[in-house]
Motif scaffolding. Structure first.
Motif, PDB file in Angstrom:
ATOM      1  N   LEU A 151      73.444 -18.274 -14.542  1.00  8.92           N
ATOM      2  CA  LEU A 151      73.282 -17.917 -16.040  1.00  8.92           C
ATOM      3  C   LEU A 151      75.202 -16.327 -15.585  1.00  8.92           C
ATOM      4  CD1 LEU A 151      70.071 -16.092 -16.243  1.00  8.92           C
ATOM      5  CD2 LEU A 151      71.255 -17.940 -17.393  1.00  8.92           C
ATOM      6  N   LYS A 152      75.353 -16.006 -17.356  1.00 10.76           N
ATOM      7  CA  LYS A 152      76.058 -15.516 -17.392  1.00 10.76           C
ATOM      8  C   LYS A 152      76.048 -14.430 -18.029  1.00 10.76           C
ATOM      9  CE  LYS A 152      78.083 -19.687 -19.538  1.00 10.76           C
ATOM     10  NZ  LYS A 152      79.094 -20.877 -19.695  1.00 10.76           N
ATOM     11  N   ASP A 153      77.183 -13.797 -18.243  1.00  6.12           N
ATOM     12  CA  ASP A 153      77.089 -13.038 -19.700  1.00  6.12           C
ATOM     13  C   ASP A 153      77.284 -13.390 -20.573  1.00  6.12           C
ATOM     14  OD1 ASP A 153      77.254 -10.196 -17.848  1.00  6.12           O
ATOM     15  OD2 ASP A 153      79.475 -10.306 -17.946  1.00  6.12           O
ATOM     16  N   SER A 154      77.674 -14.175 -20.798  1.00  3.62           N
ATOM     17  CA  SER A 154      76.874 -15.129 -22.717  1.00  3.62           C
ATOM     18  C   SER A 154      75.816 -15.841 -22.882  1.00  3.62           C
ATOM     19  CB  SER A 154      78.745 -15.879 -22.550  1.00  3.62           C
ATOM     20  OG  SER A 154      78.707 -16.579 -21.563  1.00  3.62           O
ATOM     21  N   SER A 155      75.010 -15.808 -21.308  1.00  3.86           N
ATOM     22  CA  SER A 155      74.032 -16.767 -21.925  1.00  3.86           C
ATOM     23  C   SER A 155      72.898 -15.949 -22.728  1.00  3.86           C
ATOM     24  CB  SER A 155      73.622 -16.912 -19.940  1.00  3.86           C
ATOM     25  OG  SER A 155      74.410 -18.028 -19.394  1.00  3.86           O
ATOM     26  N   ILE A 156      72.299 -16.449 -23.096  1.00  4.01           N
ATOM     27  CA  ILE A 156      71.040 -16.304 -24.121  1.00  4.01           C
ATOM     28  C   ILE A 156      70.135 -17.533 -23.067  1.00  4.01           C
ATOM     29  CG2 ILE A 156      69.890 -16.649 -25.930  1.00  4.01           C
ATOM     30  CD1 ILE A 156      72.625 -17.276 -27.240  1.00  4.01           C
ATOM     31  N   VAL A 157      69.272 -16.011 -23.448  1.00  4.54           N
ATOM     32  CA  VAL A 157      67.919 -16.724 -22.140  1.00  4.54           C
ATOM     33  C   VAL A 157      66.305 -16.001 -23.575  1.00  4.54           C
ATOM     34  CG1 VAL A 157      65.871 -15.436 -20.254  1.00  4.54           C
ATOM     35  CG2 VAL A 157      68.559 -16.083 -20.582  1.00  4.54           C
ATOM     36  N   ILE A 158      65.564 -17.626 -23.970  1.00  2.00           N
ATOM     37  CA  ILE A 158      64.749 -17.023 -24.424  1.00  2.00           C
ATOM     38  C   ILE A 158      63.526 -17.422 -23.828  1.00  2.00           C
ATOM     39  CG2 ILE A 158      63.856 -18.597 -26.972  1.00  2.00           C
ATOM     40  CD1 ILE A 158      66.543 -19.105 -26.938  1.00  2.00           C
ATOM     41  N   TYR A 159      62.230 -16.411 -24.569  1.00  2.00           N
ATOM     42  CA  TYR A 159      61.106 -16.578 -23.251  1.00  2.00           C
ATOM     43  C   TYR A 159      59.953 -16.340 -24.055  1.00  2.00           C
ATOM     44  CZ  TYR A 159      61.000 -11.963 -22.850  1.00  2.00           C
ATOM     45  OH  TYR A 159      61.289 -10.640 -23.504  1.00  2.00           O
ATOM     46  N   ASP A 160      58.861 -16.749 -23.905  1.00  2.00           N
ATOM     47  CA  ASP A 160      57.141 -17.449 -24.449  1.00  2.00           C
ATOM     48  C   ASP A 160      56.807 -15.797 -23.603  1.00  2.00           C
ATOM     49  OD1 ASP A 160      55.193 -17.147 -25.558  1.00  2.00           O
ATOM     50  OD2 ASP A 160      55.592 -19.199 -26.023  1.00  2.00           O
TER      51      ASP A 160
END
Length: 587
Positions: A87-96
């Protein structure tokens, strides 16, 4: 993003539909004109344990995984253990939130996190939580602003034919729900798909195993005997459905020994024959490979490599069978060993393997790797027009019965290649066995004849070195480069991209790459010339014992110039990893 690509990783529990969701995304990306490659990380069991599906979408064709992740979807907490380092600053993380209670955040960067209740949305709207994966596909489509037409094409291609119009409509609704949900999030980030496109009409999305199967059938294969083994099983599965359409036969053997022996029997009978396996199966086949070499029977063996020893890591990748492919079986026999780097070469080499086997009447081993065999790649459509069928010195009945001609199956030919006949041909009766023999095939223990027949057999390797069907090495980079990189197989694409990364960072193009595609016979002259022009040569490979480097050293006295760059953790090299290792070495 790395080299004009965007990288998505989906993580969750095995058996939870992660791989199916990845397949849907791949099809949507492909329909949108993206070049892509996948990287599956799954356990060797049906359910349970963590699995992940990574997709790299690019503006052109790509063939190696990325070290970075732009969009991470977490269906379990273990996903963070595997992917936080990407991951990096521009990453998007989606979680349930139903599955992820504890968010493990990476150190050194600050991605953006979104809580999206995939399972709850699916259950409330469609009464089945299994549609959560299609809801997730919709969320990713919204993040990337993918056109609706591409989504419809992608979903239709994978779902409609298999499950019908009604199931397709539900999946379309689930995808739309995911898009709508994400778009309602205030200030939700968007990412752009890479610029540039491939022509989907002139391209295909295919795995290495599928490419091998198509190449083998196009190359005239009409018999396969195999025992299921990861990561080669899909070759046999596809052969079972496709080979009968070409008039061929697929036989599931009780084990790998039976499989290779049946394939040798079919080759002796005149059929273009093969078997598919992985390292453990190749170990069991060693004695029979010696039989094929001694009896001079053509047969093709495809080895989709995985990490050993023993059972090892059945669903991971490695290049650890190089020595085994070249040296397996006791005594000295002729054999040809070639290594494919991508799906295009899987197709081409599989087709030509049968020409090599029949012309030089010996076993031909085609090496692939799990990372190529079981992952999908977008690639140009295969060119069937270049495929030839060359059966070598297989005599007709007219030739066998020509007045004054005496057929000797193991005749002492100048290039080692003797005339060949198959059972039922008038005038072609001969003995064929695994004992040392005379030109007629009769058994002998005479020392001088033993030496002579061995020399005859091994001459075939010298002859094969100049065959147009044997793949010559390929070169990438500038001729004036100070440093060299020698690679085989899947590391080729990663290394080519690595020198571009180095050039972008340093402003210099100091590396030239040599891809070795034929390992037996080895491209000695080309490798010697390549090494002689370089200050230092790095040999990049996926094994502990530096087998490719060892092969180079066997043929070329350049030990002081060679530096091994090794990786043997079950994962393939990413381009950035190779670039970092090379820049560290030449500082």
């Amino acid at each position: 993003m790395t080299s004009g690509s965007i990288n998505i990783a989906i993580g969750g529990e095995a058996g939870d539909g992660i791989l199916s969701a990845g397949e849907i995304l791949c099809k949507i990306f492909f329909e949108s004109g993206a070049g892509l490659c996948t990287y599956k990380n799954f356990p060797s069991r049906i359910r349970g344990g963590h699995t992940s599906y990574s997709i790299r979408a690019a503006g052109g064709y790509c063939s190696s995984r990325s070290c970075e992740t732009d969009i991470l979807v977490a269906f379990d907490e273990e996903t963070f253990d595997f992917h936080n380092g990407e991951l990096k600053d521009s990453s998007i993380v989606i979680y349930d939130p139903a599955k992820v209670k504890n968010i493990k955040k990476p150190e050194g960067c600050s991605p953006t996190y979104y809580e999206i209740p995939f399972a709850e949305l699916a259950s409330k709207n469609f009464s089945k939580h299994l549609y959560k994966n299609t809801v997730m596909v919709g969320v990713i489509a919204a993040i990337l602003n993918i056109e609706d037409a591409h989504i419809v094409k992608g979903l239709s291609a994978l779902i409609k034919a298999k499950k019908g119009e009604d199931v397709l409509k539900i999946n379309m609704s689930a995808c739309e729900l995911g898009m709508e949900h994400y778009r309602k999030i205030e200030g939700a980030k968007r990412l752009a798909m890479p610029s540039g496109k491939i022509d989907a009409a002139d391209s295909l999305m295919i795995t290495g195993n599928e490419a091998v199967t198509l190449g083998a059938i196009a190359g005239g294969c009409r018999f396969i005997a195999a025992y299921p083994i990861s990561p080669a099983t899909e070759i046999f599965e596809m052969m079972c459905s496709e080979l009968p359409k070409a008039g061929g036969t697929a036989m599931q053997a009780e084990d790998e020994i039976a499989a290779i022996c049946a394939a040798i029997g079919a080759g002796f009978a005149g059929a273009r024959s093969m078997t598919s396996t992985s390292g453990p199966g190749l170990s069991l086949m060693a004695e029979a490979i010696g039989l094929a070499g001694c009896a001079e029977v053509p047969v093709v063996i495809v080895d989709a490599q995985r990490p050993g020893p023993s059972t090892g890591l059945p669903t991971k990748t490695e290049q650890g069978d190089l020595y085994h492919a070249i040296f397996c079986s006791h005594g000295d026999i002729p054999r040809i060993v070639i290594a494919a780097a991508d799906v295009g070469e899987c197709f081409e080499f599989a087709a030509n393997a049968f020409n090599l086997a029949e012309i030089y009447q010996c076993p031909v081993i085609l090496l692939t790797e799990q990372v190529i065999a079981q992952n999908k790649f977008a690639a140009p459509k295969f060119d069937y027009s270049n495929i030839e069928i060359n059966r070598g010195r297989l005599l007709s009945e007219a030739e066998l019965n020509k007045p004054g001609y005496k057929f000797l199956r193991y005749e002492f030919a100048s290039d080692g290649v003797s005339p060949r006949a198959i059972p039922s041909q008038a005038g072609g009766v001969h003995l064929c066995n695994g004992n040392e023999h005379l030109e007629s095939g009769r058994i002998t223990e005479d020392p001088e004849l033993r030496r002579k027949i061995t020399d005859k057999r091994m001459k075939k390797i010298e002859a094969a070195a100049s065959s147009k069907y044997l793949p010559a090495p390929k070169f990438y980079g500038d001729d004036a480069a100070r440093y060299g990189v020698i690679v085989m197989g899947s590391n080729t694409g990663a290394a080519v991209e690595a020198i571009d990364i180095i050039s972008a960072k340093t402003g210099r193009r100091d590396f030239k790459i040599m891809q070795t595609r034929s390992l037996m016979p080895f491209c000695v002259e080309a490798a010697a010339e390549f090494i002689s022009k370089r200050e230092k040569v790095f040999v990049v490979e996926n094994n502990y014992s530096a087998q490719l480097c060892g092969l180079v050293k066997m043929h070329i006295p350049a030990h002081g110039k060679l530096v091994s760059v090794l990786k043997y953790d079950g994962m393939s090299f990413a381009a950035a990893e190779i670039a970092d290792r090379l820049m560290t070495e030449v500082r």
